[in-house]
Design an enzyme around this catalytic site. Structure first.
Site, PDB file in Angstrom:
ATOM      1  N   ASP A  13       0.871  -1.186   0.000  1.00  0.00           N
ATOM      2  CA  ASP A  13       0.000   0.000   0.000  1.00  0.00           C
ATOM      3  C   ASP A  13       0.900   1.225   0.000  1.00  0.00           C
ATOM      4  O   ASP A  13       1.692   1.424   0.930  1.00  0.00           O
ATOM      5  CB  ASP A  13      -0.903  -0.035   1.248  1.00  0.00           C
ATOM      6  CG  ASP A  13      -1.904   1.107   1.274  1.00  0.00           C
ATOM      7  OD1 ASP A  13      -1.644   2.151   0.641  1.00  0.00           O
ATOM      8  OD2 ASP A  13      -2.938   0.965   1.955  1.00  0.00           O
ATOM      9  N   LEU A  14       0.791   2.025  -1.041  1.00  0.00           N
ATOM     10  CA  LEU A  14       1.635   3.209  -1.135  1.00  0.00           C
ATOM     11  C   LEU A  14       1.287   4.180  -0.009  1.00  0.00           C
ATOM     12  O   LEU A  14       0.105   4.348   0.329  1.00  0.00           O
ATOM     13  CB  LEU A  14       1.420   3.893  -2.487  1.00  0.00           C
ATOM     14  CG  LEU A  14       2.236   3.378  -3.684  1.00  0.00           C
ATOM     15  CD1 LEU A  14       3.695   3.794  -3.540  1.00  0.00           C
ATOM     16  CD2 LEU A  14       2.129   1.890  -3.886  1.00  0.00           C
ATOM     17  N   TYR A  18      -1.606  10.136  -3.143  1.00  0.00           N
ATOM     18  CA  TYR A  18      -1.676  11.354  -3.974  1.00  0.00           C
ATOM     19  C   TYR A  18      -0.605  12.360  -3.515  1.00  0.00           C
ATOM     20  O   TYR A  18       0.045  13.018  -4.335  1.00  0.00           O
ATOM     21  CB  TYR A  18      -3.056  12.024  -3.880  1.00  0.00           C
ATOM     22  CG  TYR A  18      -4.202  11.291  -4.543  1.00  0.00           C
ATOM     23  CD1 TYR A  18      -4.035  10.036  -5.108  1.00  0.00           C
ATOM     24  CD2 TYR A  18      -5.473  11.873  -4.598  1.00  0.00           C
ATOM     25  CE1 TYR A  18      -5.090   9.375  -5.704  1.00  0.00           C
ATOM     26  CE2 TYR A  18      -6.543  11.223  -5.197  1.00  0.00           C
ATOM     27  CZ  TYR A  18      -6.349   9.972  -5.736  1.00  0.00           C
ATOM     28  OH  TYR A  18      -7.402   9.324  -6.315  1.00  0.00           O
ATOM     29  N   ARG A  50       0.084  14.757   8.922  1.00  0.00           N
ATOM     30  CA  ARG A  50      -0.649  13.905   9.884  1.00  0.00           C
ATOM     31  C   ARG A  50      -0.110  14.116  11.303  1.00  0.00           C
ATOM     32  O   ARG A  50      -0.863  14.107  12.268  1.00  0.00           O
ATOM     33  CB  ARG A  50      -0.535  12.426   9.487  1.00  0.00           C
ATOM     34  CG  ARG A  50      -1.309  12.138   8.198  1.00  0.00           C
ATOM     35  CD  ARG A  50      -1.292  10.675   7.808  1.00  0.00           C
ATOM     36  NE  ARG A  50      -1.597  10.587   6.368  1.00  0.00           N
ATOM     37  CZ  ARG A  50      -1.899   9.473   5.728  1.00  0.00           C
ATOM     38  NH1 ARG A  50      -1.955   8.329   6.377  1.00  0.00           N
ATOM     39  NH2 ARG A  50      -2.155   9.482   4.433  1.00  0.00           N
ATOM     40  N   ASP A 105      -3.597   2.472  -5.415  1.00  0.00           N
ATOM     41  CA  ASP A 105      -2.306   2.392  -4.706  1.00  0.00           C
ATOM     42  C   ASP A 105      -2.121   1.130  -3.875  1.00  0.00           C
ATOM     43  O   ASP A 105      -1.267   1.083  -3.013  1.00  0.00           O
ATOM     44  CB  ASP A 105      -2.116   3.652  -3.840  1.00  0.00           C
ATOM     45  CG  ASP A 105      -2.817   3.561  -2.500  1.00  0.00           C
ATOM     46  OD1 ASP A 105      -3.881   2.930  -2.422  1.00  0.00           O
ATOM     47  OD2 ASP A 105      -2.273   4.108  -1.523  1.00  0.00           O
ATOM     48  N   GLU A 106      -2.941   0.114  -4.140  1.00  0.00           N
ATOM     49  CA  GLU A 106      -2.767  -1.144  -3.396  1.00  0.00           C
ATOM     50  C   GLU A 106      -2.519  -2.287  -4.372  1.00  0.00           C
ATOM     51  O   GLU A 106      -3.172  -2.374  -5.412  1.00  0.00           O
ATOM     52  CB  GLU A 106      -4.025  -1.461  -2.591  1.00  0.00           C
ATOM     53  CG  GLU A 106      -4.229  -0.534  -1.423  1.00  0.00           C
ATOM     54  CD  GLU A 106      -5.444  -0.950  -0.608  1.00  0.00           C
ATOM     55  OE1 GLU A 106      -5.606  -2.152  -0.342  1.00  0.00           O
ATOM     56  OE2 GLU A 106      -6.230  -0.059  -0.276  1.00  0.00           O
TER      57      GLU A 106
HETATM   58  N1  DCP Z   1      -8.591   8.588  -1.959  1.00  0.00           N
HETATM   59  C1  DCP Z   1      -9.602   9.468  -2.311  1.00  0.00           C
HETATM   60  N2  DCP Z   1     -10.804   9.448  -1.641  1.00  0.00           N
HETATM   61  C2  DCP Z   1     -11.000   8.576  -0.640  1.00  0.00           C
HETATM   62  C3  DCP Z   1     -10.001   7.669  -0.276  1.00  0.00           C
HETATM   63  C4  DCP Z   1      -8.785   7.700  -0.960  1.00  0.00           C
HETATM   64  O1  DCP Z   1      -9.411  10.272  -3.221  1.00  0.00           O
HETATM   65  N3  DCP Z   1     -12.178   8.570  -0.002  1.00  0.00           N
HETATM   66  C5  DCP Z   1      -7.318   8.639  -2.690  1.00  0.00           C
HETATM   67  C6  DCP Z   1      -6.303   9.509  -2.016  1.00  0.00           C
HETATM   68  C7  DCP Z   1      -5.256   8.570  -1.522  1.00  0.00           C
HETATM   69  C8  DCP Z   1      -5.421   7.335  -2.369  1.00  0.00           C
HETATM   70  O2  DCP Z   1      -6.769   7.337  -2.790  1.00  0.00           O
HETATM   71  O3  DCP Z   1      -3.954   9.121  -1.635  1.00  0.00           O
HETATM   72  C9  DCP Z   1      -5.097   6.044  -1.653  1.00  0.00           C
HETATM   73  O4  DCP Z   1      -5.931   5.860  -0.501  1.00  0.00           O
HETATM   74  P1  DCP Z   1      -5.371   5.298   0.868  1.00  0.00           P
HETATM   75  O5  DCP Z   1      -6.538   5.027   1.733  1.00  0.00           O
HETATM   76  O6  DCP Z   1      -4.383   4.194   0.635  1.00  0.00           O
HETATM   77  O7  DCP Z   1      -4.640   6.531   1.522  1.00  0.00           O
HETATM   78  P2  DCP Z   1      -3.179   7.086   1.321  1.00  0.00           P
HETATM   79  O8  DCP Z   1      -2.367   6.241   0.399  1.00  0.00           O
HETATM   80  O9  DCP Z   1      -3.292   8.513   0.937  1.00  0.00           O
HETATM   81  O10 DCP Z   1      -2.594   7.051   2.789  1.00  0.00           O
HETATM   82  P3  DCP Z   1      -1.964   5.838   3.589  1.00  0.00           P
HETATM   83  O11 DCP Z   1      -0.532   6.222   3.823  1.00  0.00           O
HETATM   84  O12 DCP Z   1      -2.743   5.814   4.873  1.00  0.00           O
HETATM   85  O13 DCP Z   1      -2.119   4.586   2.778  1.00  0.00           O
HETATM   86 MG    MG Z   2      -2.103   4.177   0.597  1.00  0.00          MG
END
Ligand code: DCP
Ligand code: MG
Length: 423
Positions: A13-14, A18, A50, A105-106
């Site tokens: 999971d990246l 974004y 965060r 991103d997964e």
């Molecule tokens: N995303 C979005 N709207 C949402 C959930 C996610 O646009 N309701 C987008 C923004 C994130 C990306 O999808 O960057 C990936 O979602 P993740 O839940 O994996 O969150 P992140 O990768 O940003 O953070 P983490 O480090 O917790 O994985």
């Molecule tokens: Mg992520």
């Protein structure tokens, strides 16, 4: 005898995806708090943000109080995030063809074969790399084999599986580490990973330590790890399923385990119920299904109200433009051209109050949860040389729109011409 836990699955999971795409493009942002905005929401933020109290899906109006110096980037154009996701997918495929992408991103990787190859040529005994769930207990168990009398009694309860999964997961942890390192060195992205014997548990394990870390989950701990989790955590248990379960007083995996499979199926349906029941006990035989080129390309947007027909056409156009851009890029890269155009509409009310909107639909005022209509497109229409495609698509999509919701659209005001055009 067949191994009980023959597979090794890695879930990647990246980190703050974004935001990371923005940081890779502009490294100055790296150590500063950064948020990505879509509409009035910060959809994600980097880890420095965060640490300051900003969180995913925070309303933009809360930001000044929490982190006034948050740098905000507009994330409404997904193009760069999609491109980054594609590059990451390509990179991971260089490690194994068995890569399944989930969202942008997964990624699930079935590394079972890699583990087997590695173990064959392995000369010295490895140790785990990264975190191991309840790793401290693990150390005590290792001690136990050496000198039983030094072991506190509680740890004696945990039995390690003898099917060889312990060694395989150990090797898997090294493979995951190498994949993450290469991802960083090649493309500049950090990711968190979970390593275990099934997809669901690998995904949940990866969430334990973030960012840029990894966690291995041994089968002996899966049961205890899952027990206190809220059902909503189980992949596949979405908003409406968890609501139904809550109405039966079921909020945790332990409570779910105590419900018979029959009752669960009755409450949430056979497909979800059967799978949830198994997952609650950690049973997950689902395979990593290698991601192939998408058969469909879609764009979507949501908005509060749309009360004029011209408004609908404008909304459609704003969704259509980036989609046509992607069609053009795909044609250039792979030579593919689409043959079908589909419009899907979901009503905000039906999303929130499905039951109520169903009733209203019969009165002709609202849409059902999701309504779709499609039409066939003449071959070659989407060829980049055709300059009229945008207008043609809007016409067709408007016709589909009216076909779908003629009753509801009577509430809209504006030119009659679109409606009269319906086939
Ligand atoms: N995303 C979005 N709207 C949402 C959930 C996610 O646009 N309701 C987008 C923004 C994130 C990306 O999808 O960057 C990936 O979602 P993740 O839940 O994996 O969150 P992140 O990768 O940003 O953070 P983490 O480090 O917790 O994985
Ligand atoms: Mg992520």
């Amino acid at each position: 005898m067949a191994a009980m836990h023959p597979r090794t699955i890695v879930h990647i999971d990246l980190d703050c995806f974004y935001a990371q795409v923005e940081m890779v493009a502009d490294p100055k942002l790296k150590d500063k708090p950064l948020g990505i905005q879509q509409k009035n929401i910060i959809v994600t933020c980097n880890y420095p943000a965060r640490a300051r109290g900003v969180h995913k899906l925070m309303y933009i109006n809360k930001v000044p109080k929490v982190c006034p110096d948050l740098i905000i980037r507009d994330g409404s154009n997904l193009k760069r995030y999609r491109e980054a996701s594609e590059k990451i997918l390509d990179h991971l495929r260089g490690w194994t063809p068995e890569v399944e992408r989930l969202g942008m991103d997964e990624f699930f990787l079935d590394v079972t074969h890699m583990v087997a190859d590695e173990q064959e040529k392995m000369e010295k005994k490895l140790d785990f790399v990264g975190h191991v769930y309840r790793g401290e207990t693990l150390t005590l168990i290792e001690t136990q084999t050496r000198n039983e009398s030094h072991v506190p009694s509680c740890t004696a309860k945990v039995h390690h599986c003898r099917c060889g999964c312990y060694q395989r997961l150990m090797t898997g942890s090294h493979i995951a580490q190498r994949i993450r390192t290469s991802l960083y060195q090649t493309l500049g992205y950090t990711a968190s990973a979970g390593i275990s014997v099934g997809k669901m548990i690998a995904k949940l394990s990866g969430e334990l330590k973030k960012p840029n870390q990894q966690t291995t989950m041994l089968p002996a701990y899966i049961d205890g790890f899952l027990a206190p989790l809220r059902v909503r955590k189980i992949p596949g248990c979405g908003y409406s399923t968890s609501k139904k379960l809550a109405s039966l007083g079921i909020e945790t995996v332990t409570q779910l385990r105590n419900l018979s499979k029959q009752k669960l199926i009755k409450a949430v349906g056979a497909q979800i119920g059967g799978r949830l029941h198994d997952l609650a006990f950690g049973l997950d035989t689902s395979h990593v299904v290698a991601t192939v080129r998408e058969k469909q390309m879609s764009e979507e947007d949501s908005f509060k109200s749309c009360t004029a027909i011209d408004d609908v056409a404008l909304r459609i156009l704003s969704i259509l433009r980036p989609l046509l851009e992607r069609v053009r890029m795909r044609f250039q890269k792979h030579g593919d051209l689409p043959s079908t155009l589909r419009l899907t509409i979901r009503d905000r009310l039906s999303h929130q109050k499905t039951e109520q909107s169903k009733i209203n639909t019969s009165g002709g005022a609202y849409f059902t949860t999701r309504t779709s209509r499609q039409t066939t497109i003449p071959l070659g229409f989407f060829h980049p040389e055709n300059k009229k495609q945008e207008g043609y698509c809007v016409d067709h999509l408007m016709k589909l729109f009216f076909k779908m919701l003629l009753p509801a659209s009577k509430r809209l005001v504006g030119p009659e011409s679109w409606a009269n055009n319906t086939e």
